[in-house]
Design a protein around this motif. Structure first.
Motif, short mmCIF file in Angstrom:
data_model
loop_
_atom_site.label_atom_id
_atom_site.label_comp_id
_atom_site.label_asym_id
_atom_site.label_seq_id
_atom_site.Cartn_x
_atom_site.Cartn_y
_atom_site.Cartn_z
N PHE A 1 4.98 5.05 -2.90
CA PHE A 1 4.73 3.68 -3.37
C PHE A 1 6.05 2.97 -3.58
O PHE A 1 7.07 3.59 -3.87
CB PHE A 1 3.96 3.69 -4.70
CG PHE A 1 2.78 4.63 -4.72
CD1 PHE A 1 1.76 4.53 -3.78
CD2 PHE A 1 2.70 5.63 -5.68
CE1 PHE A 1 0.68 5.39 -3.81
CE2 PHE A 1 1.62 6.50 -5.72
CZ PHE A 1 0.61 6.39 -4.79
N GLU B 1 0.70 2.04 -6.11
CA GLU B 1 0.11 1.27 -5.01
C GLU B 1 -0.48 -0.02 -5.60
O GLU B 1 -1.04 0.00 -6.70
CB GLU B 1 -0.99 2.13 -4.41
CG GLU B 1 -1.75 1.52 -3.27
CD GLU B 1 -2.87 2.47 -2.80
OE1 GLU B 1 -3.16 2.44 -1.62
OE2 GLU B 1 -3.43 3.21 -3.63
N THR C 1 -5.40 -0.30 -7.47
CA THR C 1 -4.88 0.61 -6.46
C THR C 1 -6.12 0.99 -5.64
O THR C 1 -7.24 0.56 -5.98
CB THR C 1 -4.28 1.90 -7.07
OG1 THR C 1 -5.37 2.68 -7.58
CG2 THR C 1 -3.32 1.58 -8.21
N PRO D 1 0.82 -1.21 0.00
CA PRO D 1 0.00 0.00 0.00
C PRO D 1 0.86 1.27 0.00
O PRO D 1 2.07 1.20 0.17
CB PRO D 1 -0.76 -0.11 1.32
CG PRO D 1 0.14 -0.89 2.22
CD PRO D 1 0.92 -1.83 1.34
N ALA D 2 0.18 2.40 -0.15
CA ALA D 2 0.87 3.69 -0.02
C ALA D 2 1.34 3.81 1.43
O ALA D 2 0.69 3.32 2.34
CB ALA D 2 -0.11 4.81 -0.34
#
Ligand code: AFP
Length: 322
Positions: free
Chosen positions: A263, A305, A287, A253-254
């Protein structure tokens, strides 16, 4: 067992694309041999160089990249290549019909511990009207891939590939030196009780991912009402192979560990090819904002992401972002 070329012809893959795939696989067979030799060859450890992403290159990263680059550029089939280990695209045959993006050695931190690593590749058609030295040729979305796959250098060397007619598993058969089809039309189970995430980044994630993972960890006493298992191989090829084999959710994930780099995974040679494989197997590749393969790339090395795998679990995760 059916060999690769006849299996591809059955899927109506054009002859020149089959030749390109066989060229890519010739390089992977050499890498497979080098990996199996470990300390007996001169491929262990790091170089003194960094790649464009500021990562120290392992010797095997460089060897694998050179193998791919040479074999692809000599083939006359490709107009240009782009690689995790090259600063920008490298031009090939001016009339080449294809462009290839690749991560020659995914999971580099696993090399020295004799654990799973692999090669990821993505093939697009080369725009006929563009110059071979123009990196903008690579600014094509994942939707336009005509082939994507990875070769996993595990206890068996396996090829997992799609040309848009399902995702198929092949094994390198050392009795004849070629890849044989072992499973056609792999399907990712829609539900799962397994997830893959680097938990050490937990404090850096955005709130929706924090909440989602907390609910998974709460198990059968939490809102999901069931226990989840966790796996992390630190090589996307290994984690995605498990997801394709028995289901699961894989995410990077971010995070706000480094605000300039929210990312980790690369769009062109990690996220897009894996998305094509996962979607062709009935999974989702997203994402938190939308489908990965819909992204119009702006840079060869751009990062993205990633939330992909079993359809119902990916949807459950995305529900936290609404
Ligand atoms: P390399 O391609 O540089 O080897 O990176 C591997 C990777 O991009 C991906 O395959 C893994 O899922 C991820 O990095 C592992 O990340 P962590 O270092 O956070 O475990």
């Amino acid at each position: 067992m059916q060999r690769l070329a006849p299996a591809l012809r059955e899927d109506n893959v054009p002859t020149d694309l089959i030749s390109l795939i066989e060229t890519i696989l010739a390089a992977t067979k050499e890498i497979s041999f080098l990996v199996s030799q470990a300390h007996l060859g001169d491929v262990m450890g790091s170089t003194v160089d960094e790649n464009i992403q500021g990562e120290v290159q392992k010797k095997l990263d460089v060897v694998a990249n050179d193998l791919f680059k040479d074999i692809l550029l000599e083939s006359g089939l490709v107009k240009a290549i782009s690689s995790e280990e090259e600063d920008t695209s490298v031009s090939g045959e001016k009339n080449g019909k294809f462009i290839v993006s690749f991560d020659p050695l995914d999971g580099s931190s696993n090399i020295d511990i004799n654990s799973l690593i692999g090669t990821i590749f993505s093939i697009h058609e080369a725009p006929a009207d563009m110059n071979a030295s123009d990196p903008d040729m690579f600014k094509q979305s994942g939707n336009k891939q005509i082939c994507a796959g990875y070769v996993l250098y595990g206890p068996a060397t396996m090829l997992v590939m799609t040309t848009g007619s399902g995702t198929h598993f092949y094994v390198l058969d050392r009795t004849h030196g070629g890849f044989s089809l072992v499973e056609r039309n792999v399907q990712v189970p829609q539900d799962t009780q397994e997830f893959a995430i680097n938990m050490s980044n937990q404090r850096f994630w955005q709130a929706p991912m924090q909440d989602y993972i907390s609910d998974l960890l709460a198990g059968d006493t939490g809102p999901r009402g069931k226990n989840f298992n966790m796996r992390w191989i630190a090589a996307m090829v290994g984690d995605i192979h498990r997801v394709l084999t028995r289901g699961g959710l894989f995410t990077y994930p971010a995070d706000n560990k480094n605000p300039e780099k929210p990312f980790k995974l690369r769009l062109m040679y990690e996220a897009n090819p894996m998305s094509f494989l996962i979607e062709q197997a009935g999974g989702l590749a997203m994402t938190s904002q939308g489908r990965i393969m819909d992204i119009e790339p702006t840079d060869i090395h751009q990062r993205v992401e990633v939330i992909m795998g079993s359809k119902n679990e990916v949807e459950a995760c995305l529900g936290y972002y609404k």
